[in-house]
Design a protein around this motif. Sequence first.
Motif, PDB file in Angstrom:
ATOM      1  N   ASP A   1      -1.524  47.157  16.220  1.00 45.93           N
ATOM      2  CA  ASP A   1      -1.545  45.762  16.675  1.00 45.93           C
ATOM      3  C   ASP A   1      -2.940  45.165  16.496  1.00 45.93           C
ATOM      4  O   ASP A   1      -3.948  45.870  16.587  1.00 45.93           O
ATOM      5  CB  ASP A   1      -1.128  45.663  18.139  1.00 45.93           C
ATOM      6  N   ALA A   2      -2.992  43.859  16.252  1.00 46.78           N
ATOM      7  CA  ALA A   2      -4.265  43.167  16.045  1.00 46.78           C
ATOM      8  C   ALA A   2      -4.689  42.454  17.319  1.00 46.78           C
ATOM      9  O   ALA A   2      -3.857  42.098  18.162  1.00 46.78           O
ATOM     10  CB  ALA A   2      -4.137  42.174  14.902  1.00 46.78           C
ATOM     11  N   VAL A   3      -6.002  42.249  17.435  1.00 48.87           N
ATOM     12  CA  VAL A   3      -6.578  41.609  18.613  1.00 48.87           C
ATOM     13  C   VAL A   3      -7.316  40.340  18.203  1.00 48.87           C
ATOM     14  O   VAL A   3      -8.106  40.357  17.248  1.00 48.87           O
ATOM     15  CB  VAL A   3      -7.559  42.564  19.338  1.00 48.87           C
ATOM     16  N   SER A   4      -7.041  39.261  18.890  1.00 47.44           N
ATOM     17  CA  SER A   4      -7.736  37.983  18.774  1.00 47.44           C
ATOM     18  C   SER A   4      -7.419  37.247  17.473  1.00 47.44           C
ATOM     19  O   SER A   4      -6.558  37.665  16.677  1.00 47.44           O
ATOM     20  CB  SER A   4      -9.255  38.155  18.941  1.00 47.44           C
ATOM     21  N   TYR A   5      -8.120  36.112  17.274  1.00 42.26           N
ATOM     22  CA  TYR A   5      -7.885  35.232  16.137  1.00 42.26           C
ATOM     23  C   TYR A   5      -8.130  35.943  14.803  1.00 42.26           C
ATOM     24  O   TYR A   5      -9.050  36.748  14.669  1.00 42.26           O
ATOM     25  CB  TYR A   5      -8.810  34.018  16.208  1.00 42.26           C
ATOM     26  N   GLY A   6      -7.325  35.580  13.834  1.00 44.37           N
ATOM     27  CA  GLY A   6      -7.533  36.057  12.472  1.00 44.37           C
ATOM     28  C   GLY A   6      -7.032  37.459  12.208  1.00 44.37           C
ATOM     29  O   GLY A   6      -7.038  37.904  11.066  1.00 44.37           O
ATOM     30  N   ARG A   7      -6.622  38.181  13.267  1.00 43.06           N
ATOM     31  CA  ARG A   7      -6.097  39.534  13.131  1.00 43.06           C
ATOM     32  C   ARG A   7      -7.061  40.448  12.390  1.00 43.06           C
ATOM     33  O   ARG A   7      -6.657  41.362  11.664  1.00 43.06           O
ATOM     34  CB  ARG A   7      -4.726  39.511  12.433  1.00 43.06           C
ATOM     35  N   ASP A   8      -8.364  40.201  12.568  1.00 41.17           N
ATOM     36  CA  ASP A   8      -9.366  41.006  11.859  1.00 41.17           C
ATOM     37  C   ASP A   8      -9.504  42.405  12.454  1.00 41.17           C
ATOM     38  O   ASP A   8      -9.805  43.361  11.735  1.00 41.17           O
ATOM     39  CB  ASP A   8     -10.728  40.305  11.883  1.00 41.17           C
ATOM     40  N   TYR A   9      -9.332  42.499  13.766  1.00 40.97           N
ATOM     41  CA  TYR A   9      -9.460  43.802  14.411  1.00 40.97           C
ATOM     42  C   TYR A   9      -8.062  44.373  14.653  1.00 40.97           C
ATOM     43  O   TYR A   9      -7.226  43.754  15.326  1.00 40.97           O
ATOM     44  CB  TYR A   9     -10.211  43.704  15.739  1.00 40.97           C
ATOM     45  N   VAL A  10      -7.817  45.569  14.115  1.00 37.56           N
ATOM     46  CA  VAL A  10      -6.528  46.231  14.268  1.00 37.56           C
ATOM     47  C   VAL A  10      -6.744  47.567  14.979  1.00 37.56           C
ATOM     48  O   VAL A  10      -7.618  48.364  14.587  1.00 37.56           O
ATOM     49  CB  VAL A  10      -5.862  46.468  12.891  1.00 37.56           C
ATOM     50  N   ALA A  11      -5.963  47.798  16.029  1.00 32.64           N
ATOM     51  CA  ALA A  11      -6.103  49.023  16.814  1.00 32.64           C
ATOM     52  C   ALA A  11      -5.744  50.232  15.966  1.00 32.64           C
ATOM     53  O   ALA A  11      -4.661  50.290  15.375  1.00 32.64           O
ATOM     54  CB  ALA A  11      -5.215  48.956  18.050  1.00 32.64           C
ATOM     55  N   SER A  12      -6.648  51.212  15.934  1.00 28.85           N
ATOM     56  CA  SER A  12      -6.404  52.430  15.165  1.00 28.85           C
ATOM     57  C   SER A  12      -5.671  53.482  15.990  1.00 28.85           C
ATOM     58  O   SER A  12      -5.270  54.524  15.471  1.00 28.85           O
ATOM     59  CB  SER A  12      -7.732  53.004  14.666  1.00 28.85           C
ATOM     60  N   ARG A  13      -5.503  53.204  17.281  1.00 32.23           N
ATOM     61  CA  ARG A  13      -4.839  54.114  18.211  1.00 32.23           C
ATOM     62  C   ARG A  13      -4.298  53.282  19.365  1.00 32.23           C
ATOM     63  O   ARG A  13      -4.659  52.104  19.529  1.00 32.23           O
ATOM     64  CB  ARG A  13      -5.837  55.143  18.722  1.00 32.23           C
ATOM     65  N   PRO A  14      -3.445  53.843  20.190  1.00 30.07           N
ATOM     66  CA  PRO A  14      -3.052  53.119  21.407  1.00 30.07           C
ATOM     67  C   PRO A  14      -4.306  52.830  22.239  1.00 30.07           C
ATOM     68  O   PRO A  14      -5.137  53.717  22.446  1.00 30.07           O
ATOM     69  CB  PRO A  14      -2.111  54.095  22.112  1.00 30.07           C
ATOM     70  N   MET A  15      -4.439  51.594  22.694  1.00 27.88           N
ATOM     71  CA  MET A  15      -5.684  51.189  23.341  1.00 27.88           C
ATOM     72  C   MET A  15      -5.413  50.429  24.634  1.00 27.88           C
ATOM     73  O   MET A  15      -4.335  49.833  24.811  1.00 27.88           O
ATOM     74  CB  MET A  15      -6.514  50.288  22.410  1.00 27.88           C
ATOM     75  N   LYS A  16      -6.410  50.484  25.523  1.00 23.12           N
ATOM     76  CA  LYS A  16      -6.409  49.625  26.707  1.00 23.12           C
ATOM     77  C   LYS A  16      -7.477  48.560  26.481  1.00 23.12           C
ATOM     78  O   LYS A  16      -8.641  48.870  26.217  1.00 23.12           O
ATOM     79  CB  LYS A  16      -6.711  50.420  27.970  1.00 23.12           C
ATOM     80  N   ILE A  17      -7.069  47.315  26.576  1.00 18.73           N
ATOM     81  CA  ILE A  17      -7.945  46.176  26.308  1.00 18.73           C
ATOM     82  C   ILE A  17      -8.157  45.386  27.604  1.00 18.73           C
ATOM     83  O   ILE A  17      -7.203  45.095  28.325  1.00 18.73           O
ATOM     84  CB  ILE A  17      -7.336  45.248  25.233  1.00 18.73           C
ATOM     85  N   ALA A  18      -9.421  45.054  27.891  1.00 19.37           N
ATOM     86  CA  ALA A  18      -9.725  44.162  29.014  1.00 19.37           C
ATOM     87  C   ALA A  18     -10.154  42.810  28.459  1.00 19.37           C
ATOM     88  O   ALA A  18     -10.967  42.738  27.530  1.00 19.37           O
ATOM     89  CB  ALA A  18     -10.828  44.741  29.884  1.00 19.37           C
ATOM     90  N   VAL A  19      -9.562  41.770  29.016  1.00 23.09           N
ATOM     91  CA  VAL A  19      -9.924  40.400  28.641  1.00 23.09           C
ATOM     92  C   VAL A  19     -10.982  39.910  29.631  1.00 23.09           C
ATOM     93  O   VAL A  19     -10.798  40.015  30.849  1.00 23.09           O
ATOM     94  CB  VAL A  19      -8.693  39.474  28.676  1.00 23.09           C
ATOM     95  N   VAL A  20     -12.093  39.408  29.111  1.00 19.41           N
ATOM     96  CA  VAL A  20     -13.231  39.013  29.942  1.00 19.41           C
ATOM     97  C   VAL A  20     -13.389  37.503  29.877  1.00 19.41           C
ATOM     98  O   VAL A  20     -13.364  36.907  28.798  1.00 19.41           O
ATOM     99  CB  VAL A  20     -14.528  39.709  29.469  1.00 19.41           C
TER     100      VAL A  20
END
Length: 357
Positions: A239-258
Motif C-alpha cells: 500500500d502507498a502512503v500520502s500524495y503521489g503514491r511515492d512511498y510504498v510499504a515494503s512490509r506490513p506497517m503501523k503508521i502514525a498521522v501527526v
Amino acid sequence: MQSILPSTCKFMAVVKANAYGHGDVQIAKELNRAGIFSFAVATLAEGVTLRKHGIKGDILILGYTHPKDIPSLKRYRLIQTVVDYSYAAMLEDIGEKIRVHVKVDTGMHRLGESYSHIDNLKAIFGCKHLLIEGIYTHLSAADSLRSSDVAYTRQQIGRFYDAINQISHSGYAIPRIHIQSSYGVLNYPELDCDYVRVGIALYGAYSHPQDQTKVSVDLLPVMAVKARVSAVKEIPAGDAVSYGRDYVASRPMKIAVVAIGYADGLPRNALDSQGQVLIHGHRAPIVGKICMDQLMIDVTDIPGVAQGDTVTIWGQDGTEQITAEQVAANSNTITNELVSRIGSRLERVYIRHKQAK
C-alpha cells in the motif's frame, strides 16, 4: 554572547520576523527583564507591535518605511534606517526631526548608501532634520572561514572604517557604530563597536549544523517544536502512503498521522534519507509526502504509540535529539528560514529555564 564582547559593546537583539518565529513580544519582554534595551526589527509594523505591548528601549527599523508612514516613527519612538541618499533627502524634506541610523553598503549590495559615494554620505550627515544616532554595515560572508570569504569580510570592514574616517575628517561627529551580526560576533569578536546585532545565535542556533566559528560558545536551543498523533493505523505491504503514491510499504506497517504540516512551517521537502521525528524517545522516519496539515511516520517498531501522543519535530525526547539545524539542512535551507516560517496556528508555550534569573 555578551561575555565574548568588549565590555563597552551593547547587545542589540534582532527580533524581526516574529523573533525568528519565537514570538517577538514575549521574547522582547524577557530580554527587557534580562537588561537588554536595544532591538532591531525589519519593518515599521514590527516596531509598532513591540511598542504597543510595552517594550522599552531603542527599536531600530532595519528596512524601508514608506513616506506616508513616517509620522508613526515619532509616535512610537522608533529609529529609522537611512537606506540610501535619496531616502535621506526625502526624510529631510519632511522638515521634522527623525531619529535615524545610516546604513553603508560595503559590498552586500542590499540596502545602504555605497561606501564609495563619500559625497552622498557627507550630505546625509549634513541633513539638519536627521538625528543620526548610529552608522552601520552588514557583512555578507561573516559566517564563512574560507580564506576568500575572510579576505572579503576584511575588505568590507576596511571599506566601512575608511568611509567613517572620511566623514569624520569632514567635521562630522561619528555616532554609534555596529557591524557584526551573529557570525560577525563569533568570527570577528575583536571589532570595537558600540553595538552588535545578534539574530540567530540569540535563539541558541547556528544557520548550518556544520558551521565552524573562531569563538566557541555554548548555544542552547530556545525552541522545540512538538505536535500530536491524530491517528494510528495499520497498512499492508504494497500500500502507498500520502500524495503521489511515492512511498510504498515494503512490509506490513503501523503508521502514525501527526497533526503538523507545511502550512505550519515544516518544509514539504523535509523528507529524505534522514527525515525523522522523535516519539517515545525513539526516532521515527517520515514516510510519504508531507501534507499541508499532516505528516505520516513509521512507528512499526515503536511500541505503545497512540492517538494524542506527543511527537517532537525538533527538540529533545529522552536521550534523543533532533536539532533545527539538522531539519533545515535536510530541507536544503538554513535554520534562520526554518524557524522564522513557523506558522501562527502553532501554539507557543513559554517555559523559563530553571537557571534563568
